[in-house]
Enzyme design. Structure first.
Site, PDB file in Angstrom:
ATOM      1  N   LYS A 116      23.480 -19.214  34.684  1.00  0.00           N
ATOM      2  CA  LYS A 116      22.115 -18.931  33.859  1.00  0.00           C
ATOM      3  C   LYS A 116      22.265 -18.066  32.630  1.00  0.00           C
ATOM      4  O   LYS A 116      21.706 -18.592  31.564  1.00  0.00           O
ATOM      5  CB  LYS A 116      21.259 -17.765  34.793  1.00  0.00           C
ATOM      6  CG  LYS A 116      20.640 -18.241  35.953  1.00  0.00           C
ATOM      7  CD  LYS A 116      19.706 -17.327  36.752  1.00  0.00           C
ATOM      8  CE  LYS A 116      18.945 -17.790  37.937  1.00  0.00           C
ATOM      9  NZ  LYS A 116      19.881 -18.592  38.830  1.00  0.00           N
ATOM     10  N   GLU A 200      18.294  -8.449  33.427  1.00  0.00           N
ATOM     11  CA  GLU A 200      17.065  -8.565  32.358  1.00  0.00           C
ATOM     12  C   GLU A 200      16.219  -7.755  32.675  1.00  0.00           C
ATOM     13  O   GLU A 200      15.924  -7.047  33.668  1.00  0.00           O
ATOM     14  CB  GLU A 200      16.350 -10.073  32.577  1.00  0.00           C
ATOM     15  CG  GLU A 200      17.467 -11.253  32.233  1.00  0.00           C
ATOM     16  CD  GLU A 200      16.767 -12.573  32.504  1.00  0.00           C
ATOM     17  OE1 GLU A 200      17.385 -13.607  31.673  1.00  0.00           O
ATOM     18  OE2 GLU A 200      15.745 -12.711  33.341  1.00  0.00           O
ATOM     19  N   HIS A 235      11.178 -13.455  46.298  1.00  0.00           N
ATOM     20  CA  HIS A 235      11.608 -14.383  45.235  1.00  0.00           C
ATOM     21  C   HIS A 235      11.571 -15.860  45.641  1.00  0.00           C
ATOM     22  O   HIS A 235      12.174 -16.678  45.122  1.00  0.00           O
ATOM     23  CB  HIS A 235      12.825 -13.715  44.621  1.00  0.00           C
ATOM     24  CG  HIS A 235      12.947 -12.325  44.099  1.00  0.00           C
ATOM     25  ND1 HIS A 235      12.075 -11.975  43.254  1.00  0.00           N
ATOM     26  CD2 HIS A 235      13.584 -11.428  44.774  1.00  0.00           C
ATOM     27  CE1 HIS A 235      12.372 -10.656  42.784  1.00  0.00           C
ATOM     28  NE2 HIS A 235      13.151 -10.183  43.927  1.00  0.00           N
ATOM     29  N   ARG A 296      17.578 -30.729  39.377  1.00  0.00           N
ATOM     30  CA  ARG A 296      17.279 -31.683  40.467  1.00  0.00           C
ATOM     31  C   ARG A 296      15.711 -31.791  40.587  1.00  0.00           C
ATOM     32  O   ARG A 296      15.142 -31.313  39.913  1.00  0.00           O
ATOM     33  CB  ARG A 296      17.799 -31.079  41.681  1.00  0.00           C
ATOM     34  CG  ARG A 296      17.381 -29.543  41.878  1.00  0.00           C
ATOM     35  CD  ARG A 296      17.991 -28.924  43.257  1.00  0.00           C
ATOM     36  NE  ARG A 296      17.536 -27.261  43.276  1.00  0.00           N
ATOM     37  CZ  ARG A 296      16.308 -26.784  43.471  1.00  0.00           C
ATOM     38  NH1 ARG A 296      15.407 -27.672  43.868  1.00  0.00           N
ATOM     39  NH2 ARG A 296      16.301 -25.626  43.548  1.00  0.00           N
TER      40      ARG A 296
END
Length: 671
Positions: A116, A200, A235, A296
Site C-alpha cells: 500500500k 492515515e 472492515h 485480481r
C-alpha cells in the site's frame, strides 16, 4: 484460447471459473486440500488434484505444488481466483517461469500495488488524490505513534500488504495506539506474512467506492463503472451495489479516468479494482482519494456483470490468452441496478463471530447461475447442503445477487430472495442482512462505512420471530409427521385423539437465538379444536399443510405461511416475519448438560490461540482481555466474563483449540 487451465483456489470462485471455462470449451483442473476432498468445486471441474492438508499454508498457499500439478495435468494457464495466491507476485512470476499463463496481471504490477505504501507513492506521481498519512518504511512504534499524532486523531492503521479488512484498526486516542498497532501487525503477519503498516487520517463518514478496470496486452485499458461497497463490518464488505447511489456523472467519469490512469501507471493487464474513499462534501458532492488497488477479480464482480451484461471471467480468459479487450470504453454502458449480499456463517449478535459446523439445510430462492435475470436471483456458492463449514477458510457460504430496473426494485427483490433463503446448521447472517436491507439508512441510500454501527439499535436489538409463532410452527411439523402414513383406524392415531373428552400433550422446546426454554402445551378440546398454550398465554391453533415442510398456520387472530424444516431434534422455521431455530428435547435426557459445561472460560469457536494476555495468578476484572484467538483469517479477543483470579492456563500460544474448549480457569477473587 487455452485448452486447459488449473484453478488455484476453492469455493464459489472456483465453481464460477469452471462454469465459464466449460461454456468456452476449456477444460479445468481443480486443486483441493484435505478438508475439500468432496467439495463442490472439485466436482465442478473436469479433473482434480490433492495438494495437501486442510490449513491453507499447507495447501492453497503452496505455490510450487500448484505449479507442479498444472504441469503434470497439461494445463497452459493458472487462474488464481481471489484470496490465497491471487495477489502474490512471486507466484505469478513462478507461473511465467514455468511456461504457464497467469490469468491476472504481470508480477511487476502485482508487486507495485502489493505494498500500500509503494502504491500510494506511485499514485501520487500519477496525479491520483491520496488521503493524508504516513506511508514510509520505518515502522518503529515510536515513529508511527508520532506520525499518528501529527496526522490527527482518529487515524487508521492498515497492513501495507493486506486487504479484506485484515490488519486494520481505527485508533481514536494516543493511549490506545500501541495496543492497536501490535494487534494490527500480528494479524498482518498471520494473513500476509508481512507486518509492515501505514497510518492515515481516518475519514469520517467515508463511502467506499471502487472502479472495475480491465486492460489487455495491446495497450488498451477501460473501466466498467463503479461499485459502492460502503456497508461493512469489521472492515469487510457486507453488501455491494452498482451503480453507486447519488454519484454524479462527472464524478463517475473522473473516478473512472483516475482508475484507468492507476492501471496504466503499473502496466496492468487483466481484471483489477481501484478502490477509493469518497468523502461527502457540504454541497452533496463527493471528494475521492485513492485507497488501494486489488490486482485480481473481486468477490463483488457479479454486480458489475449484472449492470453491464458481461462475463468478466470470460474477459479474463480471453485477455490472458492474448486477445484484445472485447469492447472499447465508448461501447460500454450500464443498465438498471444490482445488489449483492454476502451470506456468511457467523453470528452478528456476537460480534460477527465465525460459526462452524455442518450445513444441514440449504434452500435457495429460485435462481439462475452466473447471469442477469429480470425476475430471478443469482446464487454463487461453493457449498452444498451437507457440507462442513470449517475454521480453515473464509466464512462466506454464498453470494446472493439481484438485479432491478431501479434501486427500489432491486431492494424489494433482494429482501424477497433473502426471505426465501433457508439455511440450517451454523449461525448465519441472513436475518441480519434482511434487517440491513430494510433499514432506513440503506433503503434511503444514506451510506457510509459506519452504517452498521449507526443503525445498531435497529439491526441488533430488533425482536426476532415471536416465540409463540416459532413454537406453533414446530408443533405443526410434529403433528404432520405423526399423521403421515396413518390409516383411518382411529386406534392407530398418534395425535392425541380420544373417544371421550379432550387431551393434553407437552412439547419441550429450546429456542436457539436468543436462548429461551419454551414449554408448549397442545390441548385438543371437546369440539375437536386445538389450543396452544405457552406460559400463561394461549391461542386457538390450527395448521393446514401446503406441501412438504410448508403450512398455513393460524394462531389466534394471526394467519401466516411458514416453512418448517426438521433435522433430528432440530427445527428451522422461516416466514415473512423472520426465522428461528429450535431444538425439541427430552428434559430428563439433557438434565446433565448444564453441569458438563464446566467452570472454565470456553473458546467461542474452533481456532488457533495466538496470544495470552494474562498469567496464572493474575487478578483480572470483568471485560479485561485475556486471550486472542484466530479463526477464519480474523482475530477475536476473549474477555473475562467476571472479576476473578486466573487459576490455570489450559493451552499455550500456537495451540489449535476446539469449539467450547476451556482456555483457562478463573477462580473467585480473593476476599
Amino acid at each position: 484460447m487455452f485448452d486447459k487451465i488449473l484453478i488455484a483456489n476453492r469455493g464459489e470462485i472456483a465453481c464460477r471459473v469452471a462454469a465459464t471455462a466449460r461454456r468456452l470449451g476449456v477444460c479445468t483442473v481443480a486443486v483441493y486440500a484435505q478438508a475439500d476432498a468432496d467439495a463442490r468445486h472439485v466436482h465442478a471441474c473436469d479433473e482434480a488434484v490433492a495438494i495437501g492438508a486442510s490449513a491453507p499454508r499447507e495447501s492453497y498457499l503452496q505455490g510450487p505444488r500448484i505449479i507442479a500439478a498444472a504441469l503434470a495435468r497439461g494445463a497452459q494457464a493458472v487462474h488464481p481466483g481471489y484470496g490465497f495466491l491471487s495477489e502474490n507476485a512471486a507466484f505469478a512470476q513462478a507461473c511465467a517461469d514455468a511456461g504457464l499463463a497467469f490469468i491476472g496481471p504481470p508480477a511487476a504490477a502485482i508487486a507495485a500495488m502489493g505494498s500500500k505504501s509503494a502504491a500510494k507513492a506511485l499514485m501520487a506521481e500519477a496525479g491520483v488524490p491520496l488521503v493524508p498519512g504516513y506511508h514510509g518504511r520505518d515502522n518503529s512504534p515510536a515513529l508511527l505513534a508520532a506520525e499518528a499524532a501529527r496526522i490527527g486523531w482518529p487515524v487508521l492503521i492498515k497492513a501495507s500488504a493486506g486487504g479484506g479488512g485484515k490488519g486494520m484498526r481505527r485508533v481514536d486516542r494516543a493511549d490506545d495506539f500501541a495496543a492497536a498497532l501490535a494487534g494490527c501487525q500480528r494479524e498482518a503477519r498471520a494473513s500476509f506474512g508481512d507486518d509492515q503498516v501505514l497510518v492515515e487520517r481516518y475519514v469520517t463518514r467515508p463511502r467506499h467506492i471502487e472502479i472495475q478496470v480491465f486492460a489487455d496486452r495491446h495497450g488498451q485499458a477501460v473501466h466498467l463503472f463503479e461499485r459502492d461497497c460502503s456497508v461493512q463490518r469489521r472492515h469487510q464488505k457486507v453488501l455491494e451495489e452498482a451503480p453507486a447511489p447519488g454519484l454524479k456523472a462527472e464524478r463517475r467519469a473522473e473516478m473512472g479516468a483516475a482508475a484507468v490512469a492507476a492501471a496504466r501507471a503499473v502496466g496492468y493487464v487483466g481484471a483489477g479494482t481501484v478502490e477509493f474513499i469518497a468523502e461527502p462534501q457540504a454541497d452533496g458532492d463527493l471528494r475521492f482519494y485513492f485507497m488501494e488497488m486489488n490486482t485480481r477479480l473481486q468477490v463483488e464482480h457479479p454486480v458489475t456483470e449484472a449492470i453491464t451484461g458481461l462475463d468478466l471471467v470470460e474477459w479474463q480468459l480471453r485477455v490472458a490468452a492474448g486477445e484484445p479487450l472485447p469492447l472499447r470504453q465508448e461501447q460500454l454502458s450500464q443498465h438498471g441496478h444490482a445488489i449483492e449480499a454476502r451470506i456468511c456463517a457467523e453470528n452478528p449478535d456476537a460480534g460477527f463471530m465465525p460459526a462452524t459446523g455442518t450445513l444441514q439445510l440449504a434452500r435457495w430462492p429460485r435462481h439462475v447461475a452466473f447471469e442477469r435475470s429480470e425476475s430471478l436471483a443469482r446464487v454463487d456458492s461453493g457449498i452444498r447442503e451437507g457440507d462442513a463449514i470449517t475454521p480453515f477458510y473464509d466464512s462466506m457460504i454464498a453470494k446472493l445477487i439481484v438485479w432491478g430496473a431501479t434501486r427500489a426494485q432491486a431492494l424489494a427483490r433482494l429482501d424477497a430472495a433473502l426471505r426465501d433463503t433457508h439455511l440450517m446448521g451454523p449461525a448465519t447472517n441472513v436475518a441480519f442482512l434482511r434487517r440491513v436491507v430494510g433499514s432506513r439508512a440503506f433503503a434511503g441510500a444514506d451510506l457510509d462505512t459506519a452504517l452498521i454501527e449507526r443503525e445498531h439499535s435497529a439491526l441488533f436489538e430488533a425482536p426476532g420471530l415471536a416465540p409463540e409463532i416459532a413454537a406453533a410452527a414446530v408443533a405443526a411439523q410434529v403433528l404432520a409427521a405423526e399423521a403421515a402414513g396413518q390409516d383411518a383406524d382411529p386406534w392407530s392415531r398418534r395425535d392425541g385423539w380420544r373417544l371421550h373428552g379432550g387431551a393434553r400433550r407437552r412439547l419441550s422446546l429450546r429456542l436457539q437465538r436468543p436462548a429461551q426454554e419454551l414449554a408448549v402445551v397442545l390441548e385438543r378440546l371437546h369440539d375437536g379444536a386445538t389450543r396452544l398454550d405457552l406460559g400463561e398465554q394461549g391461542w386457538p391453533f390450527s395448521a393446514r399443510p401446503l406441501g412438504p415442510d410448508r403450512f398455513d398456520l393460524r394462531l389466534g387472530e394471526r394467519r401466516l405461511t411458514v416453512a418448517v424444516h426438521a433435522r433430528g431434534e432440530r427445527y428451522a422455521v422461516f416466514c415473512e416475519a423472520g426465522s428461528a431455530e429450535l431444538t425439541r428435547f427430552d428434559p430428563i435426557a439433557h438434565a446433565g448438560d448444564a453441569a458438563e459445561a464446566g467452570a472454565g472460560l470456553a473458546a467461542p469457536m474452533p481456532g488457533k490461540l495466538v496470544a495470552l494476555l494474562v498469567a496464572a495468578g493474575d487478578a483480572v476484572q470483568r471485560g479485561q482481555a485475556l486471550a486472542v484467538m484466530e479463526a477464519m483469517k480474523m482475530e477475536h479477543t476473549i474477555a473475562a466474563p467476571r472479576d476473578g483470579v486466573v487459576e490455570a492456563l489450559l493451552y499455550a500460544v500456537g495451540d489449535q483449540v476446539a469449539d467450547g474448549a476451556a482456555l483457562l480457569r478463573l477462580a473467585a477473587p480473593a476476599a
